[in-house]
Design a protein around this motif. Structure first.
Motif, mmCIF file in Angstrom:
data_model
loop_
_atom_site.group_PDB
_atom_site.id
_atom_site.type_symbol
_atom_site.label_atom_id
_atom_site.label_comp_id
_atom_site.label_asym_id
_atom_site.label_seq_id
_atom_site.Cartn_x
_atom_site.Cartn_y
_atom_site.Cartn_z
ATOM 1 N N ALA A 1 -35.517 39.971 87.962
ATOM 2 C CA ALA A 1 -35.510 40.609 86.642
ATOM 3 C C ALA A 1 -34.153 40.445 85.982
ATOM 4 O O ALA A 1 -34.053 40.139 84.782
ATOM 5 C CB ALA A 1 -35.866 42.091 86.784
ATOM 6 N N LEU A 2 -33.097 40.643 86.756
ATOM 7 C CA LEU A 2 -31.735 40.487 86.232
ATOM 8 C C LEU A 2 -31.510 39.069 85.726
ATOM 9 O O LEU A 2 -30.997 38.858 84.626
ATOM 10 C CB LEU A 2 -30.720 40.844 87.319
ATOM 11 C CG LEU A 2 -29.241 40.639 86.975
ATOM 12 C CD1 LEU A 2 -28.831 41.483 85.772
ATOM 13 C CD2 LEU A 2 -28.367 40.975 88.193
ATOM 14 N N ASP A 3 -31.903 38.074 86.520
ATOM 15 C CA ASP A 3 -31.704 36.670 86.134
ATOM 16 C C ASP A 3 -32.528 36.318 84.895
ATOM 17 O O ASP A 3 -32.072 35.535 84.044
ATOM 18 C CB ASP A 3 -32.090 35.751 87.292
ATOM 19 C CG ASP A 3 -31.106 35.832 88.454
ATOM 20 O OD1 ASP A 3 -29.963 36.303 88.237
ATOM 21 O OD2 ASP A 3 -31.478 35.440 89.576
ATOM 22 N N THR A 4 -33.715 36.893 84.798
ATOM 23 C CA THR A 4 -34.560 36.633 83.626
ATOM 24 C C THR A 4 -33.882 37.097 82.350
ATOM 25 O O THR A 4 -33.858 36.384 81.340
ATOM 26 C CB THR A 4 -35.924 37.340 83.787
ATOM 27 O OG1 THR A 4 -36.588 36.829 84.940
ATOM 28 C CG2 THR A 4 -36.798 37.109 82.556
ATOM 29 N N GLU B 1 -37.973 50.762 82.936
ATOM 30 C CA GLU B 1 -38.857 50.684 84.110
ATOM 31 C C GLU B 1 -39.140 49.244 84.510
ATOM 32 O O GLU B 1 -40.242 48.893 84.908
ATOM 33 C CB GLU B 1 -40.156 51.453 83.851
ATOM 34 C CG GLU B 1 -39.912 52.939 83.596
ATOM 35 C CD GLU B 1 -41.190 53.726 83.382
ATOM 36 O OE1 GLU B 1 -42.114 53.212 82.720
ATOM 37 O OE2 GLU B 1 -41.262 54.864 83.896
ATOM 38 N N ASN B 2 -38.118 48.393 84.350
ATOM 39 C CA ASN B 2 -38.163 46.987 84.764
ATOM 40 C C ASN B 2 -39.223 46.161 84.036
ATOM 41 O O ASN B 2 -39.640 45.105 84.526
ATOM 42 C CB ASN B 2 -38.357 46.886 86.278
ATOM 43 C CG ASN B 2 -37.130 47.356 87.028
ATOM 44 O OD1 ASN B 2 -36.029 46.848 86.831
ATOM 45 N ND2 ASN B 2 -37.296 48.360 87.884
ATOM 46 N N ASP B 3 -39.610 46.637 82.863
ATOM 47 C CA ASP B 3 -40.506 45.847 82.004
ATOM 48 C C ASP B 3 -39.621 44.869 81.218
ATOM 49 O O ASP B 3 -38.794 45.276 80.402
ATOM 50 C CB ASP B 3 -41.270 46.772 81.059
ATOM 51 C CG ASP B 3 -42.282 46.034 80.202
ATOM 52 O OD1 ASP B 3 -41.897 45.036 79.553
ATOM 53 O OD2 ASP B 3 -43.449 46.446 80.162
ATOM 54 N N ILE B 4 -39.796 43.586 81.458
ATOM 55 C CA ILE B 4 -38.910 42.571 80.881
ATOM 56 C C ILE B 4 -38.957 42.566 79.362
ATOM 57 O O ILE B 4 -37.911 42.550 78.692
ATOM 58 C CB ILE B 4 -39.251 41.174 81.431
ATOM 59 C CG1 ILE B 4 -39.031 41.111 82.946
ATOM 60 C CG2 ILE B 4 -38.415 40.099 80.726
ATOM 61 C CD1 ILE B 4 -37.605 41.358 83.379
ATOM 62 N N ASP B 5 -40.151 42.584 78.777
ATOM 63 C CA ASP B 5 -40.266 42.535 77.321
ATOM 64 C C ASP B 5 -39.654 43.771 76.668
ATOM 65 O O ASP B 5 -38.975 43.669 75.646
ATOM 66 C CB ASP B 5 -41.736 42.390 76.906
ATOM 67 C CG ASP B 5 -42.298 41.019 77.226
ATOM 68 O OD1 ASP B 5 -41.490 40.070 77.343
ATOM 69 O OD2 ASP B 5 -43.520 40.891 77.370
ATOM 70 N N VAL B 6 -39.897 44.928 77.254
ATOM 71 C CA VAL B 6 -39.337 46.170 76.714
ATOM 72 C C VAL B 6 -37.815 46.158 76.834
ATOM 73 O O VAL B 6 -37.100 46.599 75.937
ATOM 74 C CB VAL B 6 -39.940 47.402 77.427
ATOM 75 C CG1 VAL B 6 -39.271 48.687 76.950
ATOM 76 C CG2 VAL B 6 -41.439 47.477 77.187
ATOM 77 N N THR B 7 -37.313 45.632 77.945
ATOM 78 C CA THR B 7 -35.868 45.540 78.151
ATOM 79 C C THR B 7 -35.219 44.640 77.109
ATOM 80 O O THR B 7 -34.164 44.980 76.551
ATOM 81 C CB THR B 7 -35.558 45.007 79.563
ATOM 82 O OG1 THR B 7 -36.127 45.889 80.539
ATOM 83 C CG2 THR B 7 -34.063 44.908 79.797
ATOM 84 N N LYS B 8 -35.833 43.515 76.820
ATOM 85 C CA LYS B 8 -35.300 42.610 75.796
ATOM 86 C C LYS B 8 -35.209 43.319 74.440
ATOM 87 O O LYS B 8 -34.195 43.230 73.738
ATOM 88 C CB LYS B 8 -36.190 41.375 75.668
ATOM 89 C CG LYS B 8 -36.127 40.426 76.849
ATOM 90 C CD LYS B 8 -37.104 39.269 76.649
ATOM 91 C CE LYS B 8 -37.081 38.298 77.816
ATOM 92 N NZ LYS B 8 -38.047 37.197 77.628
ATOM 93 N N LYS B 9 -36.255 44.047 74.083
ATOM 94 C CA LYS B 9 -36.274 44.751 72.803
ATOM 95 C C LYS B 9 -35.199 45.838 72.760
ATOM 96 O O LYS B 9 -34.555 46.048 71.730
ATOM 97 C CB LYS B 9 -37.652 45.362 72.558
ATOM 98 C CG LYS B 9 -38.738 44.339 72.286
ATOM 99 C CD LYS B 9 -40.101 45.004 72.134
ATOM 100 C CE LYS B 9 -41.201 43.968 71.908
ATOM 101 N NZ LYS B 9 -42.551 44.607 71.821
ATOM 102 N N ALA B 10 -35.009 46.532 73.883
ATOM 103 C CA ALA B 10 -34.015 47.608 73.932
ATOM 104 C C ALA B 10 -32.599 47.060 73.786
ATOM 105 O O ALA B 10 -31.768 47.631 73.060
ATOM 106 C CB ALA B 10 -34.151 48.385 75.245
#
Length: 281
Positions: A22-25, A51-60
């Motif tokens: 997830a971090l590398d992504t 919560e380790n959701d990649i798409d949500v993390t990108k938006k945040a």
């Protein structure tokens, strides 16, 4: 400039709170954007809060830099020895409970120390309220935060202190970009002022945030509050808790805030490498 976190990304990964994948992504995605290239530890805060959701993390992450850059009146110039923060800490008491709950939640309490509405600077109050979201993450990321706001002493004239643009920007930030997950928000001594304020800004509040909100009227049975929401072992004595007084814990919180200048300076310097639109509030 690197932010002075006191934990290591590999430690959090070893605890299985997120993954190297997830971090590398996120790191690879950042390389494809115009966003600042942030360090692993900062990325991990966003991953955990999302919560380790990649798409949500990108938006945040994108929202974090965009919103903070748009509204420098709220997010820039955090001076722990300056008059703005010093003055508001004489008006609003802020306590970060040092003892973490078993599920790695942190409780933050706030209440009025001075009920004179003329001393209530809403911009400074917003700045102060945002400090715990980063302060409690520096040493070790938390799972969630529980917020308790005591409205005792808040009256009708406090409504005249509100600034529409500032509060809307604040709501956007905590809903879209806050690098820590909100668990619940408890309003103690809830009154008509809170109801009026909530109705005024409800259009800007997502249902997910409203669902976290719990109001408690004056005279609430604190034993029931302890049983259903926050145990006494994580509260100051004024709220029926087993800990020290609100003032004692507040002084420790203020001491921690006074040591955060290097973090604030580095964080603002990092953000200013991202060029985006600014607007007045």
């Amino acid at each position: 400039m690197a932010l002075p976190f006191q934990f290591k990304a590999e430690t959090v990964i070893s605890e299985k709170r997120t993954t190297q994948e997830a971090l590398d992504t996120i790191k690879n995605w950042l390389k494809e954007t115009t966003l600042p290239k942030i360090q692993d530890e900062f990325i991990i805060l966003f991953l955990i809060s999302c919560e380790n959701d990649i798409d949500v993390t990108k938006k945040a992450i994108e929202a974090y830099f965009r919103i903070k850059n748009e509204v420098p009146q709220i997010f820039d110039n955090y001076d722990v020895s300056g008059e703005e923060l010093k003055s508001i800490m004489d008006v609003i008491g802020l306590c970060v409970i040092p003892k973490r709950m078993k599920d790695n939640r942190v409780v933050v309490c706030a209440r009025l120390l001075d009920t004179n509405y003329r001393r209530c600077n809403i911009i400074a109050g917003i700045k102060l309220s945002l400090i715990p979201s980063l302060m409690i993450q520096i040493k070790n990321p938390v799972k969630e935060i529980v917020v308790i706001i005591d409205l005792k002493g808040v009256g009708f004239m406090h409504l005249t202190c509100l600034k529409m643009g500032a509060i809307i920007s604040y709501l956007r930030y905590i809903q879209e970009a806050l690098p820590i997950k909100l668990h619940t928000i408890h309003i103690l001594n809830s009154n008509y002022v809170f109801d009026k304020t909530l109705n005024l800004f409800k259009i800007f509040i997502k249902s997910e945030l409203l669902d976290l909100l719990h109001t408690h009227p004056p005279g609430t049975n604190m034993e029931n509050f302890h049983k259903n929401f926050v145990p006494a072992s994580y509260l100051p004595e004024e709220y029926g808790g087993d800990l020290a007084s609100f003032d004692e814990i507040m002084k420790e919180t203020q001491k921690e805030i006074s040591q955060m200048q290097p973090f604030f300076d580095a964080e603002e310097q990092l953000r200013k490498t991202y060029k985006g639109q600014k607007r007045k509030i």
